[in-house]
Write an enzyme that holds these catalytic residues in place. Structure first.
Site, mmCIF file in Angstrom:
data_model
loop_
_atom_site.group_PDB
_atom_site.id
_atom_site.type_symbol
_atom_site.label_atom_id
_atom_site.label_comp_id
_atom_site.label_asym_id
_atom_site.label_seq_id
_atom_site.Cartn_x
_atom_site.Cartn_y
_atom_site.Cartn_z
ATOM 1 N N SER A 109 0.788 -1.226 0.000
ATOM 2 C CA SER A 109 0.000 0.000 0.000
ATOM 3 C C SER A 109 0.821 1.277 0.000
ATOM 4 O O SER A 109 0.341 2.305 -0.452
ATOM 5 C CB SER A 109 -0.945 0.010 1.206
ATOM 6 O OG SER A 109 -0.216 -0.071 2.420
ATOM 7 N N HIS A 164 -5.462 -3.592 -2.408
ATOM 8 C CA HIS A 164 -5.076 -2.587 -3.398
ATOM 9 C C HIS A 164 -4.922 -3.169 -4.798
ATOM 10 O O HIS A 164 -4.387 -2.505 -5.690
ATOM 11 C CB HIS A 164 -3.780 -1.898 -2.967
ATOM 12 C CG HIS A 164 -3.949 -1.015 -1.779
ATOM 13 N ND1 HIS A 164 -4.358 0.303 -1.872
ATOM 14 C CD2 HIS A 164 -3.789 -1.262 -0.462
ATOM 15 C CE1 HIS A 164 -4.429 0.830 -0.662
ATOM 16 N NE2 HIS A 164 -4.091 -0.103 0.210
ATOM 17 N N LYS A 172 -11.973 0.477 -1.730
ATOM 18 C CA LYS A 172 -11.013 1.107 -2.635
ATOM 19 C C LYS A 172 -11.550 1.078 -4.066
ATOM 20 O O LYS A 172 -12.308 1.959 -4.454
ATOM 21 C CB LYS A 172 -9.649 0.439 -2.460
ATOM 22 C CG LYS A 172 -9.143 0.593 -1.027
ATOM 23 C CD LYS A 172 -7.887 -0.154 -0.745
ATOM 24 C CE LYS A 172 -7.432 0.055 0.690
ATOM 25 N NZ LYS A 172 -8.371 -0.511 1.693
#
Length: 390
Positions: free
Chosen positions: A179, A207, A238
């Site tokens: 990240s 991610h 996300k």
């Protein structure tokens, strides 16, 4: 409470104190954020595919609010396991090509709860040194031995696997995309090592889920390794633009987690309207491949521009682009200078990153245009020269 004041003074003196800042939605300008009533180019968001304000998701949630109410009213094991959960988990299992799936409140609770459900005293967890804090905390809470290997150093991991080969249960856990650096885990080598040493492998796709793979399934699928990973974890906060987390794997795994994951057992379920919103976002993630294509195109353009200017920029091709500054105070000044120019980009400092590697962590979105990002890169270059970073 005097000790708190003293500790805060030390944090402030080292440019490490953090504070909350209010942000708002810039309704007319996608990819921007409101700060002090001013629209700024948002280069610090995890809204990778630009789905956080998609009309279809909003409409789905609005309808579910009217039919399901605002809250689940209990944990999933009591009466909070409302109808939308089953629909979502079936869709997730099909999307991930796994036998079963489980939705949990958020990524932090997923990692901290699942690791503790898999290992305990007498077991060992092998964890990349740059793994997310939720993984680290999950290992600590599990009471298993914590064997941290140097970042992406497979020979160091092999040495540790040999050292702990006689432990009862062995779990290798890694971020797929790290990240703060934006680089990839060496998943092929991890699969090989887990097979050689009889370990379980858990991959955090927070991610990478929604971003990699033809339908956004994640990096494991893009590399053709999904059926060799035991525990797939990902988030909806996300690329999906919503909130929550999922675990995918075998039916046996999911049955076990339902009985052992404490954050699931002892927390009120996510609101049904939110679960409906996630289901709609999943449909968009699967269908809108053009968002992934654009995201990687603008990410490559922005990263290349910063590298060409002479900045120290992390390797990788993800939408996470770290510009290494080094000094904590300099990173804060750089962030403030960007904000004055209308760019929201946050300084990341220890303990989130190792000492001496404070950075501006740029995080891009499919809603950003090439023109916006090239203009931003020119501004960043100018500030770099003014500050002596270049």
């Amino acid at each position: 409470m005097e000790w708190m004041e003293k500790e805060l003074e030390l944090l402030s003196g080292a440019s490490l104190e953090r504070s909350l800042r209010e942000s708002g939605v810039a309704q007319e300008t996608p990819g921007y954020v409101l700060r002090n009533e001013r629209a700024m180019l948002n280069l610090s968001s995890n809204n990778y595919l630009g789905l956080a304000d998609h009309p279809a998701t909003i409409e789905a949630m609005r309808g579910a609010l009217l039919s399901e109410g605002v809250g689940a009213g209990a944990s999933r094991l009591v009466t909070g396991n409302r109808f939308p959960y089953g629909q979502l988990e079936q869709a997730l299992a099909e999307w991930q090509r796994c036998e079963a799936a489980l939705v949990i409140a958020n990524g932090y609770m997923a990692n901290s709860g699942v690791i503790g459900a898999l290992v305990g005293r007498g077991d060992v967890v092998f964890s990349d040194r740059l793994n997310h804090a939720s993984i680290v905390d999950g290992v600590v809470l599990s009471r298993a031995e914590h064997a941290r290997y140097r970042h992406n150093d497979m020979e160091h991991l092999r040495t540790l696997l040999k050292k702990y080969r006689n432990h009862r249960r062995k779990l290798i856990v890694t971020d797929a995309i790290f990240s703060m650096d934006g680089d990839q885990a060496h998943l092929r080598e991890l699969v090989s090592l887990k097979q050689e040493y009889g370990a379980m492998l858990m991959v955090d796709e927070a991610h990478s889920g929604g971003i990699y793979g033809r339908h956004g399934e994640g990096l494991c699928h893009e590399l053709g390794l999904h059926d060799q990973v035991d525990i797939h974890m990902g988030t909806f906060s996300k690329a999906f633009g919503v909130y929550g987390a999922y675990i995918c794997g075998s039916r046996t795994l999911i049955r076990w987690l339902v009985n052992e994951v404490r954050p699931l057992i002892y927390s009120t379920a996510l609101p049904p309207s939110l679960v409906v919103g996630i289901s709609k976002a999943l449909e968009l993630v699967i269908s809108d491949h053009w968002r992934r294509v654009k995201l990687f195109a603008v990410s490559q353009l922005f990263r290349s521009s910063l590298k060409h200017s002479g900045f120290i920029v992390g390797d990788g091709g993800s939408p996470i682009v770290p510009l290494i500054v080094g000094n904590n105070e300099a990173a804060l000044r750089f962030s403030h200078a960007l904000e004055e120019k209308g760019i929201a980009a946050v300084a990341i400092r220890p303990p989130t990153v190792p000492d001496g590697t404070a950075r501006i962590r740029f995080s891009l979105s499919a809603v950003h245009s090439e023109t916006e990002l090239l203009d931003a890169a020119n501004c960043i270059r100018s500030i770099g020269h003014q500050m002596g970073v270049l």
